[in-house]
Design an enzyme around this catalytic site. Sequence first.
Site, PDB file in Angstrom:
ATOM      1  N   LEU A  26       0.835  -1.216   0.000  1.00  0.00           N
ATOM      2  CA  LEU A  26       0.000   0.000   0.000  1.00  0.00           C
ATOM      3  C   LEU A  26       0.863   1.256   0.000  1.00  0.00           C
ATOM      4  O   LEU A  26       0.347   2.367  -0.150  1.00  0.00           O
ATOM      5  CB  LEU A  26      -0.911  -0.004   1.228  1.00  0.00           C
ATOM      6  CG  LEU A  26      -1.906  -1.175   1.278  1.00  0.00           C
ATOM      7  CD1 LEU A  26      -2.579  -1.250   2.636  1.00  0.00           C
ATOM      8  CD2 LEU A  26      -2.940  -1.038   0.167  1.00  0.00           C
ATOM      9  N   THR A  73      10.808  -3.737   2.899  1.00  0.00           N
ATOM     10  CA  THR A  73       9.993  -4.697   3.636  1.00  0.00           C
ATOM     11  C   THR A  73      10.561  -6.105   3.433  1.00  0.00           C
ATOM     12  O   THR A  73      11.606  -6.264   2.801  1.00  0.00           O
ATOM     13  CB  THR A  73       8.497  -4.523   3.235  1.00  0.00           C
ATOM     14  OG1 THR A  73       7.713  -5.376   4.059  1.00  0.00           O
ATOM     15  CG2 THR A  73       8.233  -4.837   1.778  1.00  0.00           C
ATOM     16  N   LYS A  77      14.834  -6.492   5.038  1.00  0.00           N
ATOM     17  CA  LYS A  77      15.072  -5.486   6.083  1.00  0.00           C
ATOM     18  C   LYS A  77      16.454  -5.611   6.743  1.00  0.00           C
ATOM     19  O   LYS A  77      17.088  -4.613   7.037  1.00  0.00           O
ATOM     20  CB  LYS A  77      13.984  -5.569   7.156  1.00  0.00           C
ATOM     21  CG  LYS A  77      12.665  -4.934   6.719  1.00  0.00           C
ATOM     22  CD  LYS A  77      11.684  -4.966   7.876  1.00  0.00           C
ATOM     23  CE  LYS A  77      10.580  -3.939   7.661  1.00  0.00           C
ATOM     24  NZ  LYS A  77       9.691  -3.829   8.815  1.00  0.00           N
ATOM     25  N   ASN A  98      13.596  -0.233   7.767  1.00  0.00           N
ATOM     26  CA  ASN A  98      12.480  -0.144   6.815  1.00  0.00           C
ATOM     27  C   ASN A  98      12.643   1.081   5.928  1.00  0.00           C
ATOM     28  O   ASN A  98      11.770   1.384   5.124  1.00  0.00           O
ATOM     29  CB  ASN A  98      11.119  -0.106   7.534  1.00  0.00           C
ATOM     30  CG  ASN A  98      10.807   1.249   8.137  1.00  0.00           C
ATOM     31  OD1 ASN A  98      11.714   1.974   8.516  1.00  0.00           O
ATOM     32  ND2 ASN A  98       9.538   1.590   8.227  1.00  0.00           N
ATOM     33  N   ASP A 113       9.139   2.224  11.986  1.00  0.00           N
ATOM     34  CA  ASP A 113       7.983   1.432  12.431  1.00  0.00           C
ATOM     35  C   ASP A 113       7.550   1.788  13.858  1.00  0.00           C
ATOM     36  O   ASP A 113       6.355   1.846  14.154  1.00  0.00           O
ATOM     37  CB  ASP A 113       8.308  -0.068  12.363  1.00  0.00           C
ATOM     38  CG  ASP A 113       8.333  -0.573  10.924  1.00  0.00           C
ATOM     39  OD1 ASP A 113       7.637   0.007  10.081  1.00  0.00           O
ATOM     40  OD2 ASP A 113       9.049  -1.556  10.658  1.00  0.00           O
ATOM     41  N   GLY A 139       5.035 -11.188  20.991  1.00  0.00           N
ATOM     42  CA  GLY A 139       5.969 -11.409  19.893  1.00  0.00           C
ATOM     43  C   GLY A 139       7.348 -10.876  20.199  1.00  0.00           C
ATOM     44  O   GLY A 139       7.520 -10.005  21.061  1.00  0.00           O
ATOM     45  N   GLY A 141       9.741 -10.819  17.250  1.00  0.00           N
ATOM     46  CA  GLY A 141      10.379 -10.726  15.934  1.00  0.00           C
ATOM     47  C   GLY A 141      10.766  -9.286  15.627  1.00  0.00           C
ATOM     48  O   GLY A 141      10.824  -8.438  16.523  1.00  0.00           O
ATOM     49  N   GLY A 142      11.010  -9.022  14.357  1.00  0.00           N
ATOM     50  CA  GLY A 142      11.444  -7.687  13.949  1.00  0.00           C
ATOM     51  C   GLY A 142      10.410  -6.621  14.281  1.00  0.00           C
ATOM     52  O   GLY A 142      10.753  -5.543  14.791  1.00  0.00           O
ATOM     53  N   ALA A 143       9.143  -6.914  14.037  1.00  0.00           N
ATOM     54  CA  ALA A 143       8.086  -5.936  14.301  1.00  0.00           C
ATOM     55  C   ALA A 143       8.015  -5.623  15.788  1.00  0.00           C
ATOM     56  O   ALA A 143       7.846  -4.464  16.192  1.00  0.00           O
ATOM     57  CB  ALA A 143       6.752  -6.479  13.803  1.00  0.00           C
ATOM     58  N   LEU A 165      11.231 -18.331  24.342  1.00  0.00           N
ATOM     59  CA  LEU A 165      11.691 -17.471  25.441  1.00  0.00           C
ATOM     60  C   LEU A 165      13.037 -16.809  25.146  1.00  0.00           C
ATOM     61  O   LEU A 165      13.257 -15.631  25.448  1.00  0.00           O
ATOM     62  CB  LEU A 165      11.777 -18.317  26.712  1.00  0.00           C
ATOM     63  CG  LEU A 165      11.377 -17.639  28.013  1.00  0.00           C
ATOM     64  CD1 LEU A 165      10.002 -17.002  27.899  1.00  0.00           C
ATOM     65  CD2 LEU A 165      11.397 -18.649  29.160  1.00  0.00           C
TER      66      LEU A 165
END
Length: 278
Positions: A26, A73, A77, A98, A113, A139, A141-143, A165
Amino acid sequence: MTTPRPRITGAVRVGAVVGRPIAHSLSPVIHNAWIEALGLDAAYVAFSPPDEASFRELINLGRSGLISGLNVTAPFKELAFSLSDESSDTARLSASANLLVFRDGQVRSDSTDGLGLLRGLSEQAPGLVLKGRPTVLLGAGGAARAAAAALAGAGSEVRIVNRTLERAEALARDVGSGVSVWPNLAEAISGAALVVNALSAPPELDVARLDEGTVVMDMTYKPLITPLLAAARDRGLSVVDGLSMLIGQAGPSFEAIFDIPAPDVDVRPAILGMLGEV
Ligand code: ATR
């Protein structure tokens, strides 16, 4: 009658989003709406390099001054970060970027982000106070990394809950103060001002167990109202969707790529139309 001034000339500046797959991104819709509103001699396109070597070629185009900047993206990244000459603290924290901005042959990496998340929260949950209050982040992860750093930076006490963990512990170690690992979800959500889903799979969270007043945010925006957000809303909780974060991260990206702040133009209706949400 005067002839309209051509908007795209030989002096056009080019920005792009790069990823694989990219056809459903988008970002071009958002950035080109802003470019048009400002009447900039600029264009924002999309690239999908088939492999790492092609991605590196794109970076070389940037170094040569042929591209002004790139949003990056999955799956590029980490590579984007590793190819940059300088990087922001937020990019270093997640070892991923990003955003790449090209100036004078140099590549600068950043991660917008986290800022996007904070913008989304203040837009859709304006009453939410983060300072001194617990946030549960699902979570690691990267986000989640970008979110943890931003939320801790805003003074929240960030509680990481993650299936693996060790990954949560590595995140907490890297981000540092204000972030801790919580092996038990039920304990973590007690007293939480905010719960953010940064998992790539639907979370197993029973919203009935959340405190009254907990804000629920989901980084996923397809669908816009995820089952988690729908359940939270049914319970009467405030919800924040992932689209607000996507638009939130695009603003600072636009300014960095085109050297001009994004205009005050709401791109949300156009995107909702594209997503089939209206
Ligand atoms: P992103 O860059 O989008 O954050 P990622 O780095 O692959 O993507 O992270 C995905 C997150 O979703 C991780 O927290 C992952 O948990 P693990 O660290 O244990 O792998 C989580 N995740 C993915 N699939 C999951 C599942 N089926 N159940 C629980 N957690 C899951």
